[in-house]
Design a protein around this motif. Structure first.
Motif: not given
Length: 222
Positions: A152-161, A176-185
């Protein structure tokens, strides 16, 4: 007094007129002397044999008494030996029976102990097997939940963005975006684990660590 052959031979008779013929009388007496001598000798022999038989009979009577006494002594000794042997045999049988009972009791007790220990070990093996099976089931459930969360994390739209968007031109902004995604993950995985998985009993020592690889090449364990 018993006459002997000499007494008959030396016997003198007086003569009378018109008496017996002296020659005939002498011849007859001579014949009587011979027969008497033969009878006397036979009688002496028979008397000697009778004495020998009497002596032998007395000897055998004495021997019979001795034999009877010996038989009585031997019978008494045999009875004593038999009684002693019977007593010893009874003692031996009793001792052997007691020994056999002791061995049987010890063997039975040892067998019961072995059976009890085997039963305990078998029960412990069953419990350990069930615990191991439960651990495997728990690990499988957690692994499935974790993989689903990662998918589910890999299919998030944030990765596409992140990968296709043109708003991030600076590395610091991408980081910073990766850290934000990491925090969400991390929050998503922790929430999913707390809701879906039972409390872990024991971490498998054979489980491989799970890592997450980011587009910038950074590798982080999950």
């Amino acid at each position: 007094m018993v006459l002997s052959a000499a007494d008959i031979h030396n016997k003198k008779f007086s003569t009378k007129m018109r008496g017996y013929n002296i020659d005939e009388v002498n011849d007859f007496l001579n014949q009587i002397i011979k027969d008497y001598q033969i009878l006397k000798e036979e009688n002496d022999q028979l008397t000697a044999k009778l004495k020998q038989s009497s002596d032998a009979l007395s000897y055998y009577d004495d021997l019979k008494g001795s034999l009877n006494q010996s038989i009585l002594v031997a019978q008494e000794a045999a009875d004593n030996v038999k009684q002693t042997a019977d007593h010893q045999a009874q003692q031996t049988i009793a001792a052997a029976q007691n020994k056999a009972d002791e061995l049987l009791s010890a063997a039975t007790q040892q067998a019961n102990q072995v059976l009890a220990e085997s039963s305990k070990k078998a029960a412990a093996v069953v419990v350990a097997t069930n615990d191991y099976r439960d651990s495997i089931k728990t690990f499988r459930t957690k692994m499935i939940a974790m993989l689903q969360t990662q998918l589910e994390f890999a299919n998030r739209s944030d990765w596409t963005e992140l990968l296709e968007g043109s708003d991030y031109h600076q590395f610091q902004e991408i980081n910073d975006a990766v850290k934000q995604l990491d925090s969400l993950r991390s929050n998503s995985v922790e929430s999913e684990s707390n809701q879906s998985l039972p409390k872990r009993k024991q971490r498998s020592e054979y489980a491989e660590p799970t890592v997450l690889i980011f587009p910038n090449g950074e590798v982080r364990p999950i």
